[in-house]
Design a protein around this motif. Sequence first.
Motif, PDB file in Angstrom:
ATOM      1  N   ALA A 199       6.823  28.097  37.484  1.00  0.00           N
ATOM      2  CA  ALA A 199       8.131  27.808  36.886  1.00  0.00           C
ATOM      3  C   ALA A 199       8.973  26.915  37.805  1.00  0.00           C
ATOM      4  CB  ALA A 199       8.856  29.118  36.594  1.00  0.00           C
ATOM      5  N   ALA A 200       9.092  27.318  39.077  1.00  0.00           N
ATOM      6  CA  ALA A 200       9.906  26.528  40.004  1.00  0.00           C
ATOM      7  C   ALA A 200       9.254  25.174  40.261  1.00  0.00           C
ATOM      8  CB  ALA A 200      10.096  27.290  41.314  1.00  0.00           C
ATOM      9  N   GLY A 201       7.910  25.158  40.296  1.00  0.00           N
ATOM     10  CA  GLY A 201       7.200  23.894  40.513  1.00  0.00           C
ATOM     11  C   GLY A 201       7.484  22.883  39.419  1.00  0.00           C
ATOM     12  N   GLY A 202       7.581  23.363  38.176  1.00  0.00           N
ATOM     13  CA  GLY A 202       7.907  22.471  37.058  1.00  0.00           C
ATOM     14  C   GLY A 202       9.284  21.864  37.221  1.00  0.00           C
ATOM     15  N   LEU A 203      10.229  22.696  37.633  1.00  0.00           N
ATOM     16  CA  LEU A 203      11.595  22.195  37.842  1.00  0.00           C
ATOM     17  C   LEU A 203      11.604  21.135  38.946  1.00  0.00           C
ATOM     18  CD1 LEU A 203      14.879  24.145  37.938  1.00  0.00           C
ATOM     19  CD2 LEU A 203      14.239  22.896  39.984  1.00  0.00           C
ATOM     20  N   ILE A 204      10.890  21.413  40.042  1.00  0.00           N
ATOM     21  CA  ILE A 204      10.895  20.483  41.176  1.00  0.00           C
ATOM     22  C   ILE A 204      10.218  19.165  40.798  1.00  0.00           C
ATOM     23  CG2 ILE A 204       9.993  20.155  43.518  1.00  0.00           C
ATOM     24  CD1 ILE A 204      10.428  23.359  43.703  1.00  0.00           C
ATOM     25  N   SER A 205       9.131  19.238  40.030  1.00  0.00           N
ATOM     26  CA  SER A 205       8.478  18.002  39.576  1.00  0.00           C
ATOM     27  C   SER A 205       9.437  17.179  38.721  1.00  0.00           C
ATOM     28  CB  SER A 205       7.222  18.337  38.760  1.00  0.00           C
ATOM     29  OG  SER A 205       6.282  18.981  39.586  1.00  0.00           O
ATOM     30  N   GLY A 206      10.239  17.868  37.909  1.00  0.00           N
ATOM     31  CA  GLY A 206      11.241  17.164  37.096  1.00  0.00           C
ATOM     32  C   GLY A 206      12.247  16.425  37.965  1.00  0.00           C
ATOM     33  N   ILE A 207      12.647  17.058  39.073  1.00  0.00           N
ATOM     34  CA  ILE A 207      13.611  16.418  39.997  1.00  0.00           C
ATOM     35  C   ILE A 207      12.996  15.146  40.583  1.00  0.00           C
ATOM     36  CG2 ILE A 207      15.037  16.733  42.054  1.00  0.00           C
ATOM     37  CD1 ILE A 207      15.760  18.723  39.906  1.00  0.00           C
ATOM     38  N   LEU A 208      11.705  15.228  40.946  1.00  0.00           N
ATOM     39  CA  LEU A 208      11.032  14.053  41.523  1.00  0.00           C
ATOM     40  C   LEU A 208      11.056  12.895  40.524  1.00  0.00           C
ATOM     41  CD1 LEU A 208       7.913  15.709  43.213  1.00  0.00           C
ATOM     42  CD2 LEU A 208      10.037  15.022  44.280  1.00  0.00           C
ATOM     43  N   SER A 209      10.784  13.195  39.253  1.00  0.00           N
ATOM     44  CA  SER A 209      10.816  12.140  38.231  1.00  0.00           C
ATOM     45  C   SER A 209      12.229  11.596  38.072  1.00  0.00           C
ATOM     46  CB  SER A 209      10.338  12.692  36.882  1.00  0.00           C
ATOM     47  OG  SER A 209       9.046  13.222  37.016  1.00  0.00           O
ATOM     48  N   GLY A 210      13.214  12.513  38.134  1.00  0.00           N
ATOM     49  CA  GLY A 210      14.607  12.072  38.020  1.00  0.00           C
ATOM     50  C   GLY A 210      14.992  11.131  39.144  1.00  0.00           C
ATOM     51  N   PHE A 211      14.537  11.454  40.346  1.00  0.00           N
ATOM     52  CA  PHE A 211      14.863  10.601  41.490  1.00  0.00           C
ATOM     53  C   PHE A 211      14.153   9.264  41.375  1.00  0.00           C
ATOM     54  CE2 PHE A 211      14.882   9.094  45.862  1.00  0.00           C
ATOM     55  CZ  PHE A 211      16.189   9.326  46.213  1.00  0.00           C
ATOM     56  N   GLN A 212      12.908   9.307  40.910  1.00  0.00           N
ATOM     57  CA  GLN A 212      12.162   8.052  40.767  1.00  0.00           C
ATOM     58  C   GLN A 212      12.862   7.128  39.766  1.00  0.00           C
ATOM     59  OE1 GLN A 212       7.960   8.404  40.694  1.00  0.00           O
ATOM     60  NE2 GLN A 212       7.617   6.418  39.765  1.00  0.00           N
ATOM     61  N   SER A 213      13.414   7.695  38.694  1.00  0.00           N
ATOM     62  CA  SER A 213      14.105   6.846  37.704  1.00  0.00           C
ATOM     63  C   SER A 213      15.372   6.240  38.309  1.00  0.00           C
ATOM     64  CB  SER A 213      14.446   7.648  36.445  1.00  0.00           C
ATOM     65  OG  SER A 213      15.543   8.513  36.671  1.00  0.00           O
ATOM     66  N   MET A 214      15.993   6.965  39.269  1.00  0.00           N
ATOM     67  CA  MET A 214      17.155   6.392  39.956  1.00  0.00           C
ATOM     68  C   MET A 214      16.725   5.209  40.828  1.00  0.00           C
ATOM     69  SD  MET A 214      18.853  10.054  40.908  1.00  0.00           S
ATOM     70  CE  MET A 214      19.543   9.543  42.473  1.00  0.00           C
ATOM     71  N   LEU A 215      15.585   5.368  41.532  1.00  0.00           N
ATOM     72  CA  LEU A 215      15.083   4.274  42.372  1.00  0.00           C
ATOM     73  C   LEU A 215      14.783   3.042  41.517  1.00  0.00           C
ATOM     74  CD1 LEU A 215      12.534   6.140  44.706  1.00  0.00           C
ATOM     75  CD2 LEU A 215      14.785   5.283  45.347  1.00  0.00           C
TER      76      LEU A 215
END
Length: 671
Positions: free
Chosen positions: A347-363
């Motif tokens: 569950a937490a891993g899914g949330l963290i992977s989502g954050i990584l994608s969110g940050f990548q879209s900012m980059l």
Amino acid sequence: APLPLRQTVWYFNTCVAAQNNFGPITQGGTIVIQALQAFQQITGLPFPMLNQNQNQQNWPSANTIGTALGYLSGVAGVDTLLSPYVDTNWADPLGATPYFLYVDQNSLMYPKTYYQPGTWEQFQDGFINNIKATMTQLAGLTGKTLDPTTLTNDVMDIVKIELALARNLSTDDTTRRQFQRSYNPTSVSSAQASYPFMDWTAYFRQLSTNAPGSVPAMMNNPSFTFSVMETTKTLQLGNSFQMGNPYGFTPRQFVNYLMYRLVDSNSGFLPNFRDRRLQKKLYSPPMGKTRYIILPEPVDPEKFENKDLTSAQMECTQETLNSLSYTNARFFVDALYPDKGVNIRQAAGGLISGILSGFQSMLDQLPWMDDASKLSAYGKITSLVKNIAFPDFILDDAQLTAYYANLNIQQTDSYVTMLNKLSVFNMATQFGYLARTSGSDRTDFNGAPGIVNAWYQPELNSITFPAGILQPPFYHPQFPASVNFGGLGVVAGHELTHGYDDQGVQWDGVGKLSHWLDPSSQQGFQRLANCVINEYNGFCPLPGNYTPNCIKGSQTQGENIADNGGIHASWRAYKTHVALNGPDPRLPDPVLSQFTHDQLFFLSFGRVWCANESPAQLFRQLLVDPHSPYKYRVFGTIQNFPAFQSAFHCPSGSNYAPGPGKHCNVWVLDN
């Protein structure tokens, strides 16, 4: 139960008994006196501050200095004029020498920020009185009477040395944010030629006292290679402790200083000094220096609803967390996760992977970062190691037993014996890394799984979420997405952003020192940083009769940028989650049902930093802390975030919707 778990119970029970009856342990100051005697025996140095009829006329020999500094760090656990620690080999973490010894500049009695002009004046009286009280009590216990004038002179000399070490013989924190300048491999024999003020062989002989297996032989070889982190300051240090030095240091002051540092580190074992012992305890991770998002506060049992635990039990739980972090975690995990952590990691891993994608879209959308730099930035995201809840080995009895194989705590040991054995074990664990030969372990938690915290380690390119933070109010698998992304999600985003701040961009995807941001992109980042520095300089939590009464934007910039970048990454991840999974229903609660989930995201974020700080706490924070006061970790961040203004319908020109040009775009174009 495996032996390490039984040892933890023995230690806890012995600790509680000791806390409830501390008098016999401190009686006569025996522990402090024995520590002094052992140090004097190995160095042959006097302690004129305690024995005022003694003196030290000549500077100690290079052999004595090397022996003294090595013994203090390697045996007594007190870093003084030099601070050794083990970290990854920054230049080649995946090679055959994946870990390296770094000999850093001095460590003082308090963090360096306390000694800044303007700050020091607030603390100096307490500092001076502390030394006088400690020495007066020690003198009484050893049957000596101290002449007050001589004592005052000796105390002021210690202050003089501390201030010179902090202000003249240390490199400032801002300069030290550039890591390449601190990676200076040198052999023992080369160090001897460059820095002859001490005998480096004698230094390493003492430093390796508690190192395991083959490590002492390795460290005592003239060709042993390590890094002298501050070359210029180490040269200056050598010139400061000899005749004709620029600071007027004398041999008497030098030996008093080293002796007193040993006394100070043990002063909790003097009668009536117990409270100081609890305040000054510092937690050192087994390797390197982790960065914390939340400062560990002293445990106050009154803050806890569970009144079943006594203050002694609270204190001893904290001690097992610090000294036996992986056995402590095993108890915690067994109690918390009947499924051995499978669900929480998923569950937490899914949330963290989502954050990584969110940050990548900012980059993706940054106009100031060039394409080559973006490729390197993506590489850091794709190769990031995510440590969630606890390291696997702690659930395996055989591996846990092997990890603690050299901890020989017996049930019949006294509390002090146990403390000493733990200290030796934890030093051995740190030095043991030097014997490894097959690449750095990027899954290394390097911190206690039971703490409420999270950290990013640039030299491993790993992000760690211990079990302690994977629970309310930060996170719960049954919470709505808005609340989880506003809590743990923002913490995850904050830590990830550290991988791309002015320090993080010096490390690549496997934790190798490698500057991948091109100069024009670097300038773009600097513009962003300057905006944040100026903005936070304007936040003033205290009235004008305090100096300073405002945040130091330069001192807090790294954490402020991470706060701002983190909430953007988490918000994007939350919005993506809703787009893929649909919105959560409104909460079935008369109060909470009045809020939209967008609003709950921000309320959850605000709750993470909810605290009531006294003016004294705020003042201390403004003086010495790299984090902004909690209030501005919230309000500074939302002021820069149009999504907050939309969620709460803030009118343009209001505090939290200051309008174009009046806020900072941190890691994003204005969205």
